[in-house]
Design a protein around this motif. Structure first.
Motif, PDB file in Angstrom:
ATOM      1  N   ILE A  92       0.436  -0.939  -0.076  1.00 51.62           N
ATOM      2  CA  ILE A  92       0.322  -0.202   0.394  1.00 51.62           C
ATOM      3  C   ILE A  92       1.245   1.219  -0.127  1.00 51.62           C
ATOM      4  O   ILE A  92       0.370   2.487  -0.708  1.00 51.62           O
ATOM      5  N   ALA A  93       1.965   1.173   0.738  1.00 58.58           N
ATOM      6  CA  ALA A  93       3.094   2.423   1.507  1.00 58.58           C
ATOM      7  C   ALA A  93       3.226   2.581  -0.455  1.00 58.58           C
ATOM      8  O   ALA A  93       3.827   4.133  -0.556  1.00 58.58           O
ATOM      9  N   ALA A  94       3.668   1.711  -1.172  1.00 66.10           N
ATOM     10  CA  ALA A  94       5.006   1.710  -2.818  1.00 66.10           C
ATOM     11  C   ALA A  94       3.493   2.236  -3.529  1.00 66.10           C
ATOM     12  O   ALA A  94       4.283   3.141  -4.702  1.00 66.10           O
ATOM     13  N   LEU A  95       2.514   2.029  -3.364  1.00 55.53           N
ATOM     14  CA  LEU A  95       1.195   2.389  -4.473  1.00 55.53           C
ATOM     15  C   LEU A  95       0.739   3.991  -3.908  1.00 55.53           C
ATOM     16  O   LEU A  95       0.869   4.531  -5.142  1.00 55.53           O
ATOM     17  N   ALA A  96       0.879   4.674  -2.888  1.00 59.54           N
ATOM     18  CA  ALA A  96       0.526   5.886  -2.489  1.00 59.54           C
ATOM     19  C   ALA A  96       1.751   7.144  -2.698  1.00 59.54           C
ATOM     20  O   ALA A  96       1.839   7.227  -2.510  1.00 59.54           O
ATOM     21  N   GLY A  97       2.744   5.885  -2.101  1.00 60.15           N
ATOM     22  CA  GLY A  97       3.768   6.923  -2.704  1.00 60.15           C
ATOM     23  C   GLY A  97       3.976   7.278  -3.800  1.00 60.15           C
ATOM     24  O   GLY A  97       4.731   8.203  -4.749  1.00 60.15           O
ATOM     25  N   TYR A  98       4.299   5.770  -5.054  1.00 58.61           N
ATOM     26  CA  TYR A  98       4.360   6.468  -6.135  1.00 58.61           C
ATOM     27  C   TYR A  98       2.995   7.663  -6.859  1.00 58.61           C
ATOM     28  O   TYR A  98       3.443   8.933  -8.115  1.00 58.61           O
ATOM     29  N   ALA A  99       2.319   7.667  -6.447  1.00 62.75           N
ATOM     30  CA  ALA A  99       0.899   8.362  -6.225  1.00 62.75           C
ATOM     31  C   ALA A  99       1.312   9.799  -5.893  1.00 62.75           C
ATOM     32  O   ALA A  99       0.951  11.090  -7.008  1.00 62.75           O
ATOM     33  N   PHE A 100       1.814   9.500  -4.396  1.00 63.88           N
ATOM     34  CA  PHE A 100       1.916  11.549  -4.015  1.00 63.88           C
ATOM     35  C   PHE A 100       3.164  11.877  -4.764  1.00 63.88           C
ATOM     36  O   PHE A 100       3.148  12.994  -5.056  1.00 63.88           O
ATOM     37  N   ALA A 101       4.116  11.048  -6.005  1.00 66.17           N
ATOM     38  CA  ALA A 101       4.958  11.485  -6.394  1.00 66.17           C
ATOM     39  C   ALA A 101       5.278  11.951  -7.613  1.00 66.17           C
ATOM     40  O   ALA A 101       5.441  13.427  -7.971  1.00 66.17           O
ATOM     41  N   TRP A 102       4.485  10.947  -8.194  1.00 62.04           N
ATOM     42  CA  TRP A 102       4.096  10.966  -9.906  1.00 62.04           C
ATOM     43  C   TRP A 102       3.272  11.373 -10.082  1.00 62.04           C
ATOM     44  O   TRP A 102       3.023  11.856 -11.646  1.00 62.04           O
ATOM     45  N   LEU A 103       2.238  11.008  -9.682  1.00 60.51           N
ATOM     46  CA  LEU A 103       0.781  11.726  -9.973  1.00 60.51           C
ATOM     47  C   LEU A 103       0.020  12.693  -9.682  1.00 60.51           C
ATOM     48  O   LEU A 103       0.352  13.285  -9.124  1.00 60.51           O
ATOM     49  N   ASP A 104      -0.333  13.347 -10.468  1.00 55.94           N
ATOM     50  CA  ASP A 104      -1.637  14.518 -10.363  1.00 55.94           C
ATOM     51  C   ASP A 104      -3.328  14.351 -10.276  1.00 55.94           C
ATOM     52  O   ASP A 104      -3.682  13.930 -11.142  1.00 55.94           O
ATOM     53  N   PHE A 105      -3.128  14.527  -8.608  1.00 53.01           N
ATOM     54  CA  PHE A 105      -4.679  14.445  -8.943  1.00 53.01           C
ATOM     55  C   PHE A 105      -5.402  15.735  -7.784  1.00 53.01           C
ATOM     56  O   PHE A 105      -4.562  16.193  -7.089  1.00 53.01           O
ATOM     57  N   PRO A 106      -6.316  15.893  -7.695  1.00 52.94           N
ATOM     58  CA  PRO A 106      -6.861  16.850  -6.980  1.00 52.94           C
ATOM     59  C   PRO A 106      -6.767  16.907  -4.917  1.00 52.94           C
ATOM     60  O   PRO A 106      -7.132  15.656  -4.932  1.00 52.94           O
ATOM     61  N   GLY A 107      -6.154  17.462  -4.957  1.00 50.38           N
ATOM     62  CA  GLY A 107      -5.927  17.329  -3.175  1.00 50.38           C
ATOM     63  C   GLY A 107      -4.534  16.694  -2.974  1.00 50.38           C
ATOM     64  O   GLY A 107      -4.708  16.596  -1.994  1.00 50.38           O
ATOM     65  N   ARG A 108      -3.699  16.351  -3.771  1.00 55.65           N
ATOM     66  CA  ARG A 108      -3.067  15.505  -3.524  1.00 55.65           C
ATOM     67  C   ARG A 108      -1.731  15.535  -2.726  1.00 55.65           C
ATOM     68  O   ARG A 108      -1.800  15.880  -1.756  1.00 55.65           O
TER      69      ARG A 108
END
Length: 279
Positions: A92-108
């Protein structure tokens, strides 16, 4: 002269490290020797006396440990708690860490700040409210309940650690992968995970050691059928204070498993620490 000074300095550092290692290793050696002695021999003198009388040492205590249903069940419970918790936290942390680092989404950024803010929340604050919630859900006193609690409180630090590590990856590398037609999932699995292996391994070691050695959470959330080894050892001390022939081997088993895990992944752990220090 400079070479002599450097050689002398290295010798002093090595001597200091050897002495420090011996100091840290002494309790482990003492516990190992105690686990191989009978209760009668232990009552006669300290563990170091066995060094001059090696005939005292035997594996009878470990045979008795295997016949102790409470100890064997608690050891199995510890594995059932530690392994799934570590796996879930890392994934879960790996998926969330990648999303917070390189994906743009509202409220990141706002969500990430909330995750960081959760780092300062002590575990003790959530014990009673979560226990009440688990009681209503039927999870109190079960292994899944203990796992969920550890996962929830392990995720903030894990997400924070992996997000910062993934954010240091070269942006050009990810853009090149996207230009080649790679999907986000493929980039994550085939590019980010291999590059982030040292940080992931370091996180897995820390998480496993913390859960394996935990007693506070298990004391509250686990019942007699789901309690881990740490709680069982504490219970044995309270009920059978002189039962050293079972306590010593049980404590050594509880100690040696984290050591084996650490040394098995030591190479990745050192790589993760060095990478973090350089960045």
């Amino acid at each position: 002269m400079n070479a002599i000074r450097r050689g002398l300095g290295n010798s002093l550092v090595q001597a200091f490290l050897v002495v420090t290692g011996l100091v840290w290793f002494t309790p482990v050696a003492g516990l190992l020797v105690s686990s191989l002695r009978s209760a009668q021999d232990t009552a006669k003198g300290g563990w170091w006396t066995a060094l001059s009388s090696p005939g005292q040492l035997s594996f009878d205590n470990y045979s008795a440990l295997l016949k102790n249903s409470g100890m064997t069940q608690s050891l199995w419970n510890t594995v059932l708690i530690s392994v799934p918790t570590t796996f879930l936290v890392v994934v879960i942390a790996a998926l969330a860490g990648y999303a917070f680092a390189w994906l743009d989404f509202p409220g990141r950024d706002a969500i990430f700040l909330v995750v960081v803010a959760l780092l300062v929340v002590p575990v003790q604050i959530g014990l009673l409210p979560v226990a009440k919630l688990f009681g209503q859900l039927g999870l109190f006193g079960t292994i899944p309940g203990v796992v969920l609690f550890h996962v929830a409180y392990g995720l903030p630090f894990a997400v924070f650690l992996l997000r910062n590590y993934f954010a240091e990856m070269p942006k050009e590398m990810l853009e090149a992968a996207r230009m080649d037609g790679g999907t986000e999932w493929r980039i994550f699995v085939q590019l980010v995970l291999p590059v982030g292996r040292p940080a992931i391994a370091s996180l897995a070691i820390f998480q496993f050691l913390w859960v394996w050695n935990d007693m506070l959470v298990a004391l509250l959330f686990a019942d007699s059928s789901s309690q881990p080894l740490t709680v069982e050892l504490q219970s044995q001390i309270r009920q059978f204070g002189s039962n050293i022939d079972v306590l010593a081997p049980g404590a050594f088993v509880s100690l040696v498993v984290p050591l084996v895990v650490f040394f098995a992944f030591q190479r990745y752990f050192v790589q993760g620490v060095m990478a973090g220090s350089v960045k």
